[in-house]
Motif scaffolding. Sequence first.
Motif, short mmCIF file in Angstrom:
data_model
loop_
_atom_site.label_atom_id
_atom_site.label_comp_id
_atom_site.label_asym_id
_atom_site.label_seq_id
_atom_site.Cartn_x
_atom_site.Cartn_y
_atom_site.Cartn_z
N PHE A 40 38.68 36.87 35.65
CA PHE A 40 38.91 37.09 37.09
C PHE A 40 38.84 35.80 37.92
N LEU A 41 39.12 34.67 37.29
CA LEU A 41 39.19 33.41 38.01
C LEU A 41 40.62 33.13 38.40
N VAL A 42 40.79 32.49 39.54
CA VAL A 42 42.12 32.11 40.00
C VAL A 42 42.47 30.78 39.33
N ARG A 43 43.58 30.77 38.60
CA ARG A 43 44.00 29.59 37.83
C ARG A 43 45.41 29.19 38.23
N HIS A 44 45.78 27.97 37.85
CA HIS A 44 47.14 27.48 38.06
C HIS A 44 48.04 28.12 37.01
N ARG A 45 49.32 28.32 37.36
CA ARG A 45 50.26 28.98 36.44
C ARG A 45 50.40 28.25 35.11
N SER A 46 50.10 26.96 35.07
CA SER A 46 50.22 26.21 33.83
C SER A 46 49.15 26.62 32.81
N GLN A 47 48.15 27.40 33.22
CA GLN A 47 47.08 27.82 32.33
C GLN A 47 47.26 29.24 31.81
N ILE A 48 48.44 29.81 32.01
CA ILE A 48 48.71 31.14 31.48
C ILE A 48 48.89 31.03 29.97
N ALA A 49 48.10 31.79 29.22
CA ALA A 49 48.22 31.80 27.77
C ALA A 49 49.05 33.00 27.31
N ARG A 50 48.88 34.14 28.01
CA ARG A 50 49.58 35.36 27.61
C ARG A 50 49.76 36.22 28.85
N GLU A 51 50.93 36.84 28.93
CA GLU A 51 51.20 37.75 30.03
C GLU A 51 51.80 39.02 29.45
N LYS A 52 51.16 40.16 29.74
CA LYS A 52 51.60 41.42 29.15
C LYS A 52 51.47 42.52 30.20
N ASP A 53 52.52 43.25 30.44
CA ASP A 53 52.54 44.35 31.39
C ASP A 53 52.09 43.93 32.79
#
Length: 99
Positions: free
Chosen positions: A76-89
Amino acid sequence: MAADYDELRTDVKENQEQSLQALQSASAPTAKSVVLELDETDGLDANGPGGEIVAEELVIQVIPQANDEFTCHSCFLVRHRSQIAREKDGVAYCTDCEG
């Protein structure tokens, strides 16, 4: 003449006996007196540790999530889009949580 080096010297032995006698003759506090003394020195009252109520307002500026940020669904931390590891649904997870 053989000397016993393990035996205490007479002056040390007398000094130890006097110390022991002084300790035995000293009056030890009772449990009730110790509790009463602790209650008297306890500085906490109903208002809390400081003993006063502070009437100040905490002001925090909330900055909305930017377009290039996401909230990790695990930590539940706000991160930069470059730190997305996985996106599902529609739910994203950061690189720290995905390990």
